[in-house]
Design a protein around this motif. Structure first.
Motif, PDB file in Angstrom:
ATOM      1  N   GLY A  87       2.652  94.930  27.760  1.00  0.00           N
ATOM      2  CA  GLY A  87       1.940  93.880  28.474  1.00  0.00           C
ATOM      3  C   GLY A  87       1.560  92.753  27.526  1.00  0.00           C
ATOM      4  N   ASN A  88       1.041  91.678  28.069  1.00  0.00           N
ATOM      5  CA  ASN A  88       0.670  90.509  27.267  1.00  0.00           C
ATOM      6  C   ASN A  88      -0.836  90.457  27.013  1.00  0.00           C
ATOM      7  OD1 ASN A  88       3.301  89.528  27.114  1.00  0.00           O
ATOM      8  ND2 ASN A  88       3.103  88.332  28.990  1.00  0.00           N
ATOM      9  N   TYR A 140       2.081  97.777  38.048  1.00  0.00           N
ATOM     10  CA  TYR A 140       1.253  96.756  37.411  1.00  0.00           C
ATOM     11  C   TYR A 140      -0.107  97.316  36.997  1.00  0.00           C
ATOM     12  CZ  TYR A 140      -1.060  92.306  36.524  1.00  0.00           C
ATOM     13  OH  TYR A 140      -1.732  91.269  35.937  1.00  0.00           O
ATOM     14  N   SER A 186       0.646  88.277  34.262  1.00  0.00           N
ATOM     15  CA  SER A 186       1.332  89.090  35.278  1.00  0.00           C
ATOM     16  C   SER A 186       2.653  89.659  34.781  1.00  0.00           C
ATOM     17  CB  SER A 186       1.594  88.252  36.534  1.00  0.00           C
ATOM     18  OG  SER A 186       0.392  87.741  37.061  1.00  0.00           O
ATOM     19  N   ASN A 187       3.223  89.073  33.746  1.00  0.00           N
ATOM     20  CA  ASN A 187       4.511  89.543  33.245  1.00  0.00           C
ATOM     21  C   ASN A 187       4.339  90.786  32.370  1.00  0.00           C
ATOM     22  OD1 ASN A 187       5.668  87.413  34.519  1.00  0.00           O
ATOM     23  ND2 ASN A 187       6.361  86.346  32.688  1.00  0.00           N
ATOM     24  N   TYR A 188       5.201  91.749  32.569  1.00  0.00           N
ATOM     25  CA  TYR A 188       5.173  92.959  31.750  1.00  0.00           C
ATOM     26  C   TYR A 188       6.549  93.610  31.772  1.00  0.00           C
ATOM     27  CZ  TYR A 188       4.931  95.513  36.178  1.00  0.00           C
ATOM     28  OH  TYR A 188       5.197  96.000  37.431  1.00  0.00           O
ATOM     29  N   LYS A 189       6.777  94.510  30.812  1.00  0.00           N
ATOM     30  CA  LYS A 189       8.012  95.284  30.761  1.00  0.00           C
ATOM     31  C   LYS A 189       7.654  96.756  30.946  1.00  0.00           C
ATOM     32  CE  LYS A 189      10.072  92.082  27.404  1.00  0.00           C
ATOM     33  NZ  LYS A 189      10.608  91.941  26.018  1.00  0.00           N
ATOM     34  N   GLU A 216       1.665  90.863  22.159  1.00  0.00           N
ATOM     35  CA  GLU A 216       2.047  91.900  23.116  1.00  0.00           C
ATOM     36  C   GLU A 216       1.319  93.203  22.798  1.00  0.00           C
ATOM     37  OE1 GLU A 216       6.572  90.675  24.456  1.00  0.00           O
ATOM     38  OE2 GLU A 216       6.304  92.191  22.895  1.00  0.00           O
ATOM     39  N   ILE A 254       8.393  83.109  35.080  1.00  0.00           N
ATOM     40  CA  ILE A 254       8.067  81.734  34.712  1.00  0.00           C
ATOM     41  C   ILE A 254       7.738  80.946  35.968  1.00  0.00           C
ATOM     42  CG2 ILE A 254       8.939  79.599  33.687  1.00  0.00           C
ATOM     43  CD1 ILE A 254      10.580  81.256  31.776  1.00  0.00           C
ATOM     44  N   TYR A 292       1.684  83.103  35.191  1.00  0.00           N
ATOM     45  CA  TYR A 292       2.590  84.232  34.971  1.00  0.00           C
ATOM     46  C   TYR A 292       2.343  85.033  33.702  1.00  0.00           C
ATOM     47  CZ  TYR A 292       5.024  81.075  31.735  1.00  0.00           C
ATOM     48  OH  TYR A 292       5.330  80.230  30.704  1.00  0.00           O
ATOM     49  N   LEU A 293       1.641  84.473  32.705  1.00  0.00           N
ATOM     50  CA  LEU A 293       1.528  85.170  31.424  1.00  0.00           C
ATOM     51  C   LEU A 293       0.898  86.554  31.572  1.00  0.00           C
ATOM     52  CD1 LEU A 293       0.575  82.638  28.602  1.00  0.00           C
ATOM     53  CD2 LEU A 293       2.664  83.984  28.873  1.00  0.00           C
TER      54      LEU A 293
END
Length: 213
Positions: free
Chosen positions: A107-108, A159, A67-70, A119, A1, A64-65
């Protein structure tokens, strides 16, 4: 965030804030560029951004949306090795390593940098067989030849594997990760000779060749 902060009543006149002159040797680009005066990093670092009477915070999803991932990655491996003396001067080591990699990424799917559409999940599983062979030969007790054939892998950055999609409609641009990227497979050849001297130690020289797929 990621948040951005804006001062509610302003930061005041720069000349009253003990500014730092980043011109001359204080500026990495060189003294021919006159950067001028700025707030010091100590002053900015000590600002109380959580004080709602002084600063207004705004969420910045564009930062950040995408770039954010699990990510979950599981690696299991086994190795078999055989050592053999071919003669009193020559020895051989043969081995093989087997690695299994299992990944689970989320990923988003982002539109216009700020709108989270949903997702994207992706799973992948692959196995690598990595043989190796090493040879050592003593011409004398002091003069030794070593040769090796080995294989190895280098996995992609985390990434790079994230299955994100970022769509910019107005710019007709799309950015996406590639969860199907394969690990780089390396084939290595090494040859080295070395000679030991009583007075100066060791003198050695070698040659290597690598092929990356």
């Amino acid at each position: 965030i990621f948040y951005s902060y804006e001062s509610i009543d302003g930061m005041g006149n720069l000349s009253t804030q003990n500014p730092v002159n980043w011109s001359s040797n204080r500026f990495n680009a060189g003294k021919k560029y006159q950067a001028g005066y700025f707030y010091s990093n100590h002053q900015l670092g000590n600002l109380d951004l959580n004080n709602t009477n002084l600063f207004e915070s705004n969420l910045e999803p564009s930062e950040y949306l995408a770039s954010n991932y699990k990510a979950k990655e599981y690696i299991s491996a086994g190795y078999i090795r055989w050592d053999q003396d071919l003669s009193s001067k020559t020895s051989l080591i043969v081995g093989v390593r087997i690695e299994n990699t299992s990944i689970d990424y989320t990923g988003n799917y982002v539109q216009d940098e700020e709108d989270l559409i949903g997702e994207i999940k992706h799973k992948n599983d692959y196995t690598n067989v990595l043989p190796s062979l090493s040879l050592k030969h003593k011409f004398t007790n002091d003069f030794i030849l070593r040769a090796a054939f080995t294989t190895s892998i280098a996995r992609p950055n985390y990434y790079s594997l994230a299955p994100f999609i970022s769509v910019l409609k107005e710019d007709t641009e799309l950015f996406a990760g590639n969860p199907n990227l394969k690990a780089t497979y390396a084939i290595n050849y090494d040859l080295m000779v070395e000679n030991y001297f009583e007075n100066i130690g060791i003198v050695s020289g070698g040659f290597f060749y690598k092929k990356l797929n």
